[in-house]
Design an enzyme around this catalytic site. Sequence first.
Site: not given
Ligand code: BDR
Length: 311
Positions: A242
């Site tokens: 992500h």
């Molecule tokens: C986001 O949530 C966090 O757990 C990850 O680092 C990312 O920023 C993804 O949904």
Amino acid sequence: MVTKLIFDCDPGVDDAVALFMAFAAPQDLEILAITTVGGNVAADLTARNAAIIRQIAGREDVPIHAGAKVPLIRPPLDAGDFHGESGLGALPLFAPTKGVEEGHAANVIVDLVMRHGPGEVTLAVTGPCTNLALAMRLEPDIIERLGLIVVMGGARREGGNVTASAEYNIWADPHAAEVVFSSGARCVVMGLDVTHQVRSDPARIAAIAAIDTPAAQASANLLAFSSALERDIVGGAGAPIHDPCVIAYILAPELFTLRPCQLKVETSSRLTVGHTAVEFGLQDPAAARIFWATHADADGVFALLNELLAR
Ligand code: BDR
Ligand code: CA
């Protein structure tokens, strides 16, 4: 042109990989500060984790400022299930030689944005939006003065990853996200619709593991951890990376397709709190301030990641 960047994050396995990318690009990014927020794990751990990643990257020249410990309104909820107890998966930990600097993240964001010219400072946000929302409330003048804000958060077509409709970063502090997205500041949003297209499958992890730099070795370790969890908990092929999408966009926007939209955050419904209502049917798309990412060139993102990790 060198982009002046404040990187607000909650490391976090994928935040850590995004940090390695940013640290590896000094000719393109002048990192004014790393600011950290409680999110994936508690605030003291996200700050410490940022300092560990900074040291592995050999970038102790970049200041780290710790920020919000809890969300604006809702109780804190972590994502240790997906990031390990430490927040950095199975990465061997050490006490960083250099700690965090004095000054709360929200104050530092205000100072840095006000000290630079209009539009000069870009913000990358890869955790809950709490620090940025606090900064916007402390000094609303930063809203006009900020350059682009690139946020990892939200979901439209894909549905949520914490609840049926909410993505973690928005769900963790929906009120802060609403402050940011309703502010009028120009935002590019990397939601799950696009980050789910960029996955670290075994071949991609092996390619990173074959790069002989400390940042690549640490990244391969982090990505192997999250991919194994993804396989065990969610099933499917490789964990989405992500947060690296945010830095990839800042360095190579041509890798992404965006659509102008209006974005509102659900803050009150019991079942859908944290949902991002993304509307493409705009009366005047040219006036849009928010741009929703719909497509990523995943091979391009990994090529960029590998190139940066090899430096
Ligand atoms: C986001 O949530 C966090 O757990 C990850 O680092 C990312 O920023 C993804 O949904
Ligand atoms: Ca994150």
